[in-house]
Design an enzyme around this catalytic site. Structure first.
Site, PDB file in Angstrom:
ATOM      1  N   GLU A   1       0.854  -1.196   0.000  1.00 32.82           N
ATOM      2  CA  GLU A   1       0.000   0.000   0.000  1.00 32.82           C
ATOM      3  C   GLU A   1       0.885   1.239   0.000  1.00 32.82           C
ATOM      4  O   GLU A   1       1.508   1.569   1.011  1.00 32.82           O
ATOM      5  CB  GLU A   1      -0.925   0.020   1.220  1.00 32.82           C
ATOM      6  CG  GLU A   1      -1.796   1.270   1.281  1.00 32.82           C
ATOM      7  CD  GLU A   1      -2.474   1.474   2.622  1.00 32.82           C
ATOM      8  OE1 GLU A   1      -2.799   2.636   2.937  1.00 32.82           O
ATOM      9  OE2 GLU A   1      -2.672   0.483   3.361  1.00 32.82           O
TER      10      GLU A   1
ATOM     11  N   ARG B   1       0.420  10.367   0.627  1.00 29.31           N
ATOM     12  CA  ARG B   1       0.765  11.406   1.608  1.00 29.31           C
ATOM     13  C   ARG B   1       1.893  12.312   1.125  1.00 29.31           C
ATOM     14  O   ARG B   1       2.152  13.352   1.746  1.00 29.31           O
ATOM     15  CB  ARG B   1       1.172  10.747   2.936  1.00 29.31           C
ATOM     16  CG  ARG B   1       0.059   9.937   3.562  1.00 29.31           C
ATOM     17  CD  ARG B   1       0.506   9.259   4.844  1.00 29.31           C
ATOM     18  NE  ARG B   1      -0.474   8.287   5.308  1.00 29.31           N
ATOM     19  CZ  ARG B   1      -0.298   7.498   6.360  1.00 29.31           C
ATOM     20  NH1 ARG B   1       0.831   7.581   7.069  1.00 29.31           N
ATOM     21  NH2 ARG B   1      -1.241   6.635   6.707  1.00 29.31           N
TER      22      ARG B   1
ATOM     23  N   LYS C   1     -11.244  -1.384   6.788  1.00 28.39           N
ATOM     24  CA  LYS C   1     -10.063  -1.016   7.566  1.00 28.39           C
ATOM     25  C   LYS C   1     -10.505  -0.275   8.825  1.00 28.39           C
ATOM     26  O   LYS C   1     -11.192   0.748   8.724  1.00 28.39           O
ATOM     27  CB  LYS C   1      -9.142  -0.117   6.731  1.00 28.39           C
ATOM     28  CG  LYS C   1      -7.931   0.395   7.508  1.00 28.39           C
ATOM     29  CD  LYS C   1      -6.983   1.173   6.611  1.00 28.39           C
ATOM     30  CE  LYS C   1      -7.232   2.654   6.655  1.00 28.39           C
ATOM     31  NZ  LYS C   1      -6.107   3.416   6.075  1.00 28.39           N
TER      32      LYS C   1
END
Length: 220
Positions: free
Chosen positions: A50, A54, A138
């Site tokens: 993943e 960011r 999640k």
């Protein structure tokens, strides 16, 4: 950015958890680090990656990994809106992860045939995701919102839901999460420590990946 066509079959979101107990949450500051970092994780047996949005390097890093390392299952994290999902899909991401859930993001990923692991922190968010067809979720930020006690409390009302807790989990606490019946895998940033990436210490990252793969899995 060129659109990368993937020859891989579309994934069911829960397939993300079938490759190992830990999904590394990766923050890349330099695109040049993307391939050696991914190769180091693959060498340790970690196939699902993943890469978060960011940093500005996130999308080009996904594109590089998707193009050069087809054996990796590279996905995109920190998906906040439909445009994030579209750009990541065009870059070659094979799944998406969001920190929270909105129907906009859910519909966008469904329209792109991009498997989504939606983030939730409350029972209402779980219900909203379920209503839109998502049952592998999640829990984020796991430790901050209740962690193991919260997941235990959700077993009964949300019996069909499976979780990937992420946020504040460590190699020490991960096995406790993985032992829960409604947990399929966990997410963690400890596999790719920033100092190791900056130093190009890929052997250390491979070692951390091997240790993560050795952790037991939880529910069915």
């Amino acid at each position: 950015m060129a659109v990368i066509e993937s020859s891989a079959a579309p994934m069911n979101p829960v397939d993300i958890a079938s490759h190992g107990p830990v999904i590394p949450v990766i923050v890349i500051d330099r695109v040049a680090d993307a391939l050696p970092l991914a190769e180091a994780l693959l060498a340790g047996g970690v196939k699902v990656l993943e890469v978060t949005l960011r940093t500005p390097a996130g999308l080009p890093a996904i594109e590089a990994i998707a193009r050069q390392l087809p054996e990796a299952v590279v996905g995109v994290g920190t998906v906040l809106n439909a445009d994030d999902a579209r750009r990541a899909s065009e870059a070659g991401a094979r799944f998406a992860v969001s920190p929270g859930y909105t129907s906009e993001v859910g519909r966008a990923c469904q329209g792109l045939h991009l498997p989504l692991l939606p983030g939730v922190a409350t029972a209402s968010e779980v219900m909203a995701a379920l209503a839109d067809g998502f049952s592998f979720l999640k829990l984020f930020p796991a430790e901050a919102v209740g962690g193991i006690p919260l997941l235990k409390a959700w077993v009964s009302p949300f019996g069909t839901v499976r979780f990937c807790p992420t946020g504040g989990i460590t190699p020490i606490t991960a096995p406790n999460y993985l032992a829960l019946p409604n947990v399929r895998c966990v997410g963690g940033s400890w596999l790719t420590p920033a100092d190791a990436v900056r130093a190009g210490d890929w052997a250390r990252i491979t070692q951390l990946a091997r240790a993560a793969q050795a952790l037991g899995r939880g529910g069915d």
